[in-house]
Design a protein around this motif. Sequence first.
Motif, PDB file in Angstrom:
ATOM      1  N   TRP A   1      38.350  76.519  57.495  1.00  0.00           N
ATOM      2  CA  TRP A   1      38.318  75.068  57.342  1.00  0.00           C
ATOM      3  C   TRP A   1      38.794  74.735  55.931  1.00  0.00           C
ATOM      4  N   TYR A   2      39.661  73.722  55.858  1.00  0.00           N
ATOM      5  CA  TYR A   2      40.159  73.212  54.589  1.00  0.00           C
ATOM      6  C   TYR A   2      39.966  71.705  54.564  1.00  0.00           C
ATOM      7  N   GLN A   3      39.840  71.169  53.360  1.00  0.00           N
ATOM      8  CA  GLN A   3      39.757  69.728  53.133  1.00  0.00           C
ATOM      9  C   GLN A   3      40.984  69.295  52.359  1.00  0.00           C
ATOM     10  N   GLN A   4      41.653  68.242  52.832  1.00  0.00           N
ATOM     11  CA  GLN A   4      42.851  67.772  52.143  1.00  0.00           C
ATOM     12  C   GLN A   4      42.703  66.298  51.796  1.00  0.00           C
ATOM     13  N   ALA A   5      42.534  66.022  50.505  1.00  0.00           N
ATOM     14  CA  ALA A   5      42.474  64.643  50.034  1.00  0.00           C
ATOM     15  C   ALA A   5      43.888  64.078  49.990  1.00  0.00           C
ATOM     16  N   LEU A   6      43.977  62.772  49.988  1.00  0.00           N
ATOM     17  CA  LEU A   6      45.276  62.086  50.004  1.00  0.00           C
ATOM     18  C   LEU A   6      46.129  62.513  48.811  1.00  0.00           C
ATOM     19  N   GLY A   7      47.336  62.967  49.084  1.00  0.00           N
ATOM     20  CA  GLY A   7      48.259  63.340  48.020  1.00  0.00           C
ATOM     21  C   GLY A   7      47.976  64.676  47.362  1.00  0.00           C
ATOM     22  N   GLN A   8      47.080  65.454  47.953  1.00  0.00           N
ATOM     23  CA  GLN A   8      46.706  66.750  47.385  1.00  0.00           C
ATOM     24  C   GLN A   8      46.967  67.876  48.377  1.00  0.00           C
ATOM     25  N   GLY A   9      46.937  69.089  47.865  1.00  0.00           N
ATOM     26  CA  GLY A   9      47.036  70.233  48.742  1.00  0.00           C
ATOM     27  C   GLY A   9      45.684  70.538  49.372  1.00  0.00           C
ATOM     28  N   PRO A  10      45.689  71.273  50.480  1.00  0.00           N
ATOM     29  CA  PRO A  10      44.412  71.636  51.114  1.00  0.00           C
ATOM     30  C   PRO A  10      43.542  72.475  50.186  1.00  0.00           C
ATOM     31  N   GLU A  11      42.233  72.256  50.280  1.00  0.00           N
ATOM     32  CA  GLU A  11      41.277  73.051  49.513  1.00  0.00           C
ATOM     33  C   GLU A  11      40.326  73.754  50.468  1.00  0.00           C
ATOM     34  N   PHE A  12      40.101  75.028  50.193  1.00  0.00           N
ATOM     35  CA  PHE A  12      39.286  75.882  51.047  1.00  0.00           C
ATOM     36  C   PHE A  12      37.847  75.399  51.121  1.00  0.00           C
ATOM     37  N   LEU A  13      37.311  75.407  52.333  1.00  0.00           N
ATOM     38  CA  LEU A  13      35.898  75.100  52.530  1.00  0.00           C
ATOM     39  C   LEU A  13      35.115  76.343  52.942  1.00  0.00           C
ATOM     40  N   THR A  14      35.545  76.969  54.071  1.00  0.00           N
ATOM     41  CA  THR A  14      34.770  78.085  54.603  1.00  0.00           C
ATOM     42  C   THR A  14      35.620  78.947  55.533  1.00  0.00           C
ATOM     43  N   TYR A  15      35.146  80.169  55.787  1.00  0.00           N
ATOM     44  CA  TYR A  15      35.904  81.167  56.542  1.00  0.00           C
ATOM     45  C   TYR A  15      34.977  81.920  57.483  1.00  0.00           C
TER      46      TYR A  15
ATOM     47  N   THR B   1      27.229  61.087  55.412  1.00  0.00           N
ATOM     48  CA  THR B   1      28.566  60.990  54.821  1.00  0.00           C
ATOM     49  C   THR B   1      28.623  59.991  53.668  1.00  0.00           C
ATOM     50  N   GLN B   2      29.473  60.334  52.704  1.00  0.00           N
ATOM     51  CA  GLN B   2      29.699  59.485  51.540  1.00  0.00           C
ATOM     52  C   GLN B   2      31.191  59.202  51.444  1.00  0.00           C
ATOM     53  N   GLN B   3      31.539  58.194  50.655  1.00  0.00           N
ATOM     54  CA  GLN B   3      32.943  57.789  50.581  1.00  0.00           C
ATOM     55  C   GLN B   3      33.844  58.911  50.098  1.00  0.00           C
ATOM     56  N   GLU B   4      33.343  59.745  49.212  1.00  0.00           N
ATOM     57  CA  GLU B   4      34.177  60.833  48.689  1.00  0.00           C
ATOM     58  C   GLU B   4      34.453  61.920  49.728  1.00  0.00           C
ATOM     59  N   ASP B   5      33.795  61.825  50.887  1.00  0.00           N
ATOM     60  CA  ASP B   5      34.071  62.781  51.964  1.00  0.00           C
ATOM     61  C   ASP B   5      35.332  62.397  52.744  1.00  0.00           C
ATOM     62  N   SER B   6      35.859  61.205  52.487  1.00  0.00           N
ATOM     63  CA  SER B   6      37.067  60.751  53.182  1.00  0.00           C
ATOM     64  C   SER B   6      38.224  61.683  52.850  1.00  0.00           C
ATOM     65  N   ALA B   7      38.812  62.265  53.881  1.00  0.00           N
ATOM     66  CA  ALA B   7      39.880  63.248  53.712  1.00  0.00           C
ATOM     67  C   ALA B   7      40.360  63.671  55.097  1.00  0.00           C
ATOM     68  N   VAL B   8      41.390  64.510  55.108  1.00  0.00           N
ATOM     69  CA  VAL B   8      41.784  65.181  56.349  1.00  0.00           C
ATOM     70  C   VAL B   8      41.151  66.561  56.336  1.00  0.00           C
ATOM     71  N   TYR B   9      40.493  66.904  57.416  1.00  0.00           N
ATOM     72  CA  TYR B   9      39.856  68.215  57.540  1.00  0.00           C
ATOM     73  C   TYR B   9      40.709  69.071  58.474  1.00  0.00           C
ATOM     74  N   LEU B  10      41.227  70.146  57.908  1.00  0.00           N
ATOM     75  CA  LEU B  10      42.152  71.025  58.619  1.00  0.00           C
ATOM     76  C   LEU B  10      41.453  72.306  59.040  1.00  0.00           C
ATOM     77  N   CYS B  11      41.737  72.730  60.221  1.00  0.00           N
ATOM     78  CA  CYS B  11      41.270  74.016  60.722  1.00  0.00           C
ATOM     79  C   CYS B  11      42.484  74.923  60.890  1.00  0.00           C
ATOM     80  N   ALA B  12      42.315  76.201  60.612  1.00  0.00           N
ATOM     81  CA  ALA B  12      43.406  77.162  60.775  1.00  0.00           C
ATOM     82  C   ALA B  12      42.853  78.458  61.337  1.00  0.00           C
ATOM     83  N   SER B  13      43.695  79.200  62.030  1.00  0.00           N
ATOM     84  CA  SER B  13      43.247  80.497  62.549  1.00  0.00           C
ATOM     85  C   SER B  13      44.350  81.531  62.388  1.00  0.00           C
ATOM     86  N   THR B  14      43.928  82.797  62.332  1.00  0.00           N
ATOM     87  CA  THR B  14      44.863  83.917  62.320  1.00  0.00           C
ATOM     88  C   THR B  14      44.349  85.005  63.246  1.00  0.00           C
TER      89      THR B  14
END
Lengths: 114, 114
Positions: free
Chosen positions: A34-48, A82-95
Motif C-alpha cells: 500500500w502506498y499513499q500519494q498526495a497531490l503533486g507528489q510521488g507515492p509514499e510507502f505505507l505497508t507491505y 479520518t482527518q483532512q490530511e488523510d486526503s490522498a490517493v491510496y495505491l495498492c500494488a502486487s508482485t
Amino acid sequence: GAGVSQSPRYKVAKRGQDVALRCDPISGHVSLFWYQQALGQGPEFLTYFQNEAQLDKSGLPSDRFFAERPEGSVSTLKIQRTQQEDSAVYLCASTLGLAAAGYTFGSGTRLTVV
Amino acid sequence: GESVGLHLPTLSVQEGDNSIINCAYSNSASDYFIWYKQESGKGPQFIIDIRSNMDKRQGQRVTVLLNKTVKHLSLQIAATQPGDSAVYFCAENIRANTGNQFYFGTGTSLTVIP
C-alpha cells in the motif's frame, strides 16, 4: 482478474468518519503493498504483506491506519477517525515473487476528507 | 530534473523529438531503480528497471542511464509520441531490505506537443 483492482475509486468522508479501502491483487501474487500519494507528489510507502503476514508497516502515519490481508489475497486498508490530511490517493500494488521487482499498481482510491 | 516540493518539474517536447528526464536519488546504498509512468487517474506503470551493477539499459524506445558516482538517473525516450505525455517517477530500492519498499521521487510532468 487481469490487473490489480481497487475499490471504491472515489470516497468522500466526513472528518471523523472511518473508511475501508479494498485491494484485489493479481491472482497468485505473493507480495502486496500500500502506498499513499498526495497531490503533486510521488507515492509514499505505507505497508507491505507477504502472503498474509504484514512484514513492514513502518510507513503507516499513525495508529489510525490499519491494514490486513487475512487470507493472503484481498487486502483492506482501514483509516479510523479520518482527518483532512488523510486526503490522498491510496495505491495498492502486487508482485508475483518475494524480491523487489516492478510492481503492478492498481488505479487507486481517491479519498477526500471534508 | 527532480526537485522536492509541491511544484512538479515540467518538460515540453515536440512530437518526434527525443526526451530526457532526470532524477537525483538520495540513498547511496540503493541498488535497484525503476522508472514509472503515471497517466492522469491511473496508477504508476512500470517502464524499465536497472540494477546498480549496470550503467545503461535499453528497452523499446526507452533507455535508462545510471551514474552512481553522482547518484543520478535519467530516462531517455526516443521519438516522443503524444501517448508519452504523463508524469514520470524514478524509484529506488535497497534489495537487501526485507521490506522491498521503493522510494519515489517527486516526478516530472512530460507534455508532448503535436
